[in-house]
Structures are given as structure tokens and as C-alpha cells.
Design a protein around this motif. Structure first.
Motif, PDB file in Angstrom:
ATOM      1  N   GLU A   1       0.802  -1.221   0.000  1.00  0.00           N
ATOM      2  CA  GLU A   1       0.000   0.000   0.000  1.00  0.00           C
ATOM      3  C   GLU A   1       0.838   1.275   0.000  1.00  0.00           C
ATOM      4  N   ALA A   2       2.154   1.143   0.065  1.00  0.00           N
ATOM      5  CA  ALA A   2       3.016   2.330   0.025  1.00  0.00           C
ATOM      6  C   ALA A   2       4.435   1.902  -0.352  1.00  0.00           C
ATOM      7  N   THR A   3       5.223   2.853  -0.843  1.00  0.00           N
ATOM      8  CA  THR A   3       6.652   2.629  -1.057  1.00  0.00           C
ATOM      9  C   THR A   3       7.379   3.919  -0.719  1.00  0.00           C
ATOM     10  N   VAL A   4       8.619   3.801  -0.281  1.00  0.00           N
ATOM     11  CA  VAL A   4       9.415   4.969   0.093  1.00  0.00           C
ATOM     12  C   VAL A   4      10.410   5.258  -1.029  1.00  0.00           C
ATOM     13  N   LEU A   5      10.419   6.493  -1.488  1.00  0.00           N
ATOM     14  CA  LEU A   5      11.207   6.849  -2.661  1.00  0.00           C
ATOM     15  C   LEU A   5      12.707   6.901  -2.371  1.00  0.00           C
TER      16      LEU A   5
ATOM     17  N   LEU B   1      18.742  14.001  -1.395  1.00  0.00           N
ATOM     18  CA  LEU B   1      17.384  14.031  -1.915  1.00  0.00           C
ATOM     19  C   LEU B   1      16.404  13.466  -0.889  1.00  0.00           C
ATOM     20  N   ASN B   2      15.175  13.879  -0.994  1.00  0.00           N
ATOM     21  CA  ASN B   2      14.158  13.506  -0.025  1.00  0.00           C
ATOM     22  C   ASN B   2      13.720  12.044  -0.192  1.00  0.00           C
ATOM     23  N   ALA B   3      13.138  11.482   0.862  1.00  0.00           N
ATOM     24  CA  ALA B   3      12.642  10.097   0.847  1.00  0.00           C
ATOM     25  C   ALA B   3      11.168  10.090   1.234  1.00  0.00           C
ATOM     26  N   PRO B   4      10.298  10.599   0.360  1.00  0.00           N
ATOM     27  CA  PRO B   4       8.876  10.658   0.701  1.00  0.00           C
ATOM     28  C   PRO B   4       8.197   9.291   0.600  1.00  0.00           C
ATOM     29  N   VAL B   5       7.082   9.152   1.287  1.00  0.00           N
ATOM     30  CA  VAL B   5       6.268   7.944   1.183  1.00  0.00           C
ATOM     31  C   VAL B   5       5.255   8.144   0.061  1.00  0.00           C
TER      32      VAL B   5
END
Length: 347
Positions: free
Chosen positions: A287-291, A327-331
Motif C-alpha cells: 500500500e506504500a513505497t518509500v522513494l 534528496l528527499n525520501a517521501p512515502v
């Protein structure tokens, strides 16, 4: 050894931090007005073609979806830039071969080098040699062992990935102190894996959870399937799983399907197109992945161009490009997946 590519197209966007705009490099000589337009600025800013620069790029063998995307995005970025002559070395996992590639770039007197080293420590000496020869090196993803080896370093946020995954799970399970959380990392001996696990564990602690079951894989589909099968066999009940890597996630999901388990939700890692499409579809435990952005080398090419042309980043007041960029690690969830799909890599 090299494939020569010259970009002859208009600039396209691969990283928000290099957005086109008016170039800010400081006041022209003799001006006392701090708001004066820089003497070398143009209305087109950094998008305007400048003096042609030659950039050497050396990256890894494309034996993994994310690594393949790193290379292809860098090449595409070079092709898109009218004033860049991008010289691409053959992708390799052989540190000695990569050292020879960088030495060739030095001999060719390129204007800048973008380097994702197969081994940061092993490539440190030759990168330092390039810097001493006056060739700026942009270090991507895997850090050198000395800061003197790079003009600028561009990294994904491995600790931040773990932190983001843990915070998401806390949001979902924070009111369940007995929730069972599992983790399927990549190669445990790698610093990047250790950083991801550290961030994950520390984030879970903030809501009173911890990692109850942990089985490492190896960033491959087969390894992910084997690790997940072992995990599912050992844990009759699970509430959430964090799988560090969407490539190995193919195998993880295969094992989950074989076991007929669906009492938990899963969070992935890296941000593959396949994972995002499953998230968007809403019919999977994923249901989600972290970039973990696969644009890092493409961003490196963009930044190498600016450095070689003595330009700054147009959205900063600072007159030189930064030394370090993380760089950012958004969900990525079903709510924002359409924002990230255009830059997702194929696994």
C-alpha cells in the motif's frame, strides 16, 4: 570504452531542485546595489544554452532495475541538453575497470565527471586525481572515503528511507502496541542497508513498536522470495512488513501470494513503476513505497553542466552550486502516487 552522446534538445526537468529560472550569481563588478541583475544572467536563466561542456559519466552495470534507471536517466538528460557532450563509459561492477575509465576521462581533459562508483573507497584515489587535475567530480549515491574527491555529492537518503517507512507504519499501527512488524532488508553488510534499518528502528520506537521479525534478502527477486518465505513461515501473524527494495519486492509478493497471506500491509522501497501501479490499483498488500530517487545521476549531469559553466543553481541566492545534496525520501501512497509515477523506474 566510451559512447559519445551530444544532447541537442531543450532542457527538461528531472529534479525539482534544479528548476529553471533566473540565474543568480551575485552583483556585477563595481555595483553597490545588492538587487542588481548579475552581469551574466539571462531572461531564460539556466535553461539557456551556454558554452558546450564535455561531461564524462561512469556508472554501474545495469543488473538491477534501479541501477538501470540511474544510467538511462543520466543518458537521457545528457541527450536533452543542447550544450552538453556526454561521454558514457560502459557500466561496470569492476572497480579496476571503472578506475581506468576515470583515468581516460582525465586524459581526455573532460570538463566534469559524474561518477556513481561501484565501490566508493576504491574510486576515491582516482576521483581525487581528477579533482587535482582541475576536473570537478560529481559523486553520486555511493560516497567516496574523502571529501576531497568530489566537488559535489548527490545522495539518496537511506536513513530517511527507514525513518519514513517507520513513521508511516506508526501512523497506521501506533494505537496497537502489540502489533507485529517485520522487515526484509537488502544486503545486510552494506552501509546503506544498515542506515535504512537504523532509521526504521528509531522511527518505530517513537510509537512503542519494534521489529519483531527480520530476514535479509539480497536485492534480487529470488532473494526476496526466499527471505519472505522464511519470514512468513516463522511468523504466523504479522501486521506490517517493510521491504527495503521494490526489485526484490517482486519475489516478496510472489512468496506472499504462494502463502495465501493477506492479514498485513506492506511498505516497499525505492519507488519502482510496478510498485506504484500496484499501490494505485489498491488490490495488493503493498500500500506504500518509500522513494529512493533514480534521478540521482541525471541530477548529477545537470549539476555538472552548471559547475563546468561556472553557474549557480537558479533558485538559490548562493553564487556557487552546493557541496552536498541529499534528496528527499517521501512515502508514496494511493493519494500521491500520480505525482511520482512519471519518474518511477521499471523493475
Amino acid at each position: 570504452m566510451f559512447a559519445v552522446r551530444s544532447g541537442r534538445k531543450m532542457l527538461v526537468t528531472t529534479g525539482a531542485f534544479l528548476a529553471a529560472g533566473a540565474l543568480i550569481t551575485g552583483c556585477s563588478s563595481g555595483s553597490s546595489d545588492s538587487s542588481a541583475q548579475p552581469s551574466n544572467a539571462s531572461s531564460e536563466g539556466n535553461a539557456a544554452a551556454g558554452e558546450e561542456v564535455v561531461i564524462g559519466f561512469s556508472g554501474p552495470a545495469a543488473d538491477h532495475g534501479w541501477l538501470g534507471a540511474i544510467n538511462s536517466a543520466a543518458i537521457a538528460q545528457g541527450d536533452s541538453l543542447e550544450d552538453v557532450d556526454l561521454r558514457v563509459a560502459e557500466g561496470t561492477n569492476d572497480a579496476n575497470l571503472q578506475i581506468s575509465q576515470v583515468e581516460q576521462f582525465i586524459n581526455d581533459k573532460v570538463d566534469a565527471i559524474v561518477l556513481l562508483p561501484t565501490d566508493g573507497a576504491a574510486l576515491t584515489a582516482v576521483a581525487t586525481k581528477a579533482m587535482e587535475a582541475g576536473i570537478p567530480v560529481i559523486n553520486v549515491d555511493r560516497e567516496f572515503s574523502s571529501p576531497a574527491a568530489a566537488r559535489t555529492t548527490i545522495l539518496g537518503d537511506n536513513y530517511g528511507m527507514g525513518r519514513s517507512a517507520g513513521e508511516y507504519i506508526c501512523e497506521r499501527l501506533g494505537d496497537k502496541p502489540d502489533a507485529i512488524v517485520a522487515e526484509i532488508p537488502g544486503v545486510d553488510s552494506l552501509p546503506l542497508t544498515q542506515e535504512r534499518s537504523k532509521g526504521f528502528e528509531e522511527a518505530l520506537k517513537t510509537c512503542g513498536l519494534d521489529v519483531d521479525n527480520r530476514v535479509p534478502a539480497d536485492f534480487t527477486v529470488a532473494g526476496g522470495e526466499a527471505a519472505a518465505a522464511q519470514l512468513l513461515s516463522a511468523a504466523p501473524k504479522i501486521d506490517a512488513i517493510w521491504n527495503h527494495d521494490d526489485d526484490q519486492g517482486h519475489g516478496v509478493l510472489a512468496a506472499i501470494d504462494s502463502a495465501g497471506r493477506d492479514e498485513f500491509f506492506m511498505v516497499g522501497g525505492a519507488g519502482s513503476k510496478n510498485a506504484m501501479e500496484l499501490i494505485k490499483g489498491g488490490d495488493s498488500v503493498l500500500e506504500a513505497t518509500v522513494l529512493y530517487p533514480s534521478t540521482q545521476a541525471a541530477d548529477g549531469v545537470r549539476l555538472a553542466r552548471l559547475i563546468a559553466q561556472n553557474k549557480a543553481m537558479s533558485d538559490l541566492v548562493e553564487v556557487e552550486a552546493p557541496k552536498r545534496i541529499v534528496l528527499n525520501a517521501p512515502v508514496v501512497t494511493s493519494e500521491n502516487v500520480d505525482q511520482y509515477l512519471p519518474t518511477a523506474f521499471t523493475s
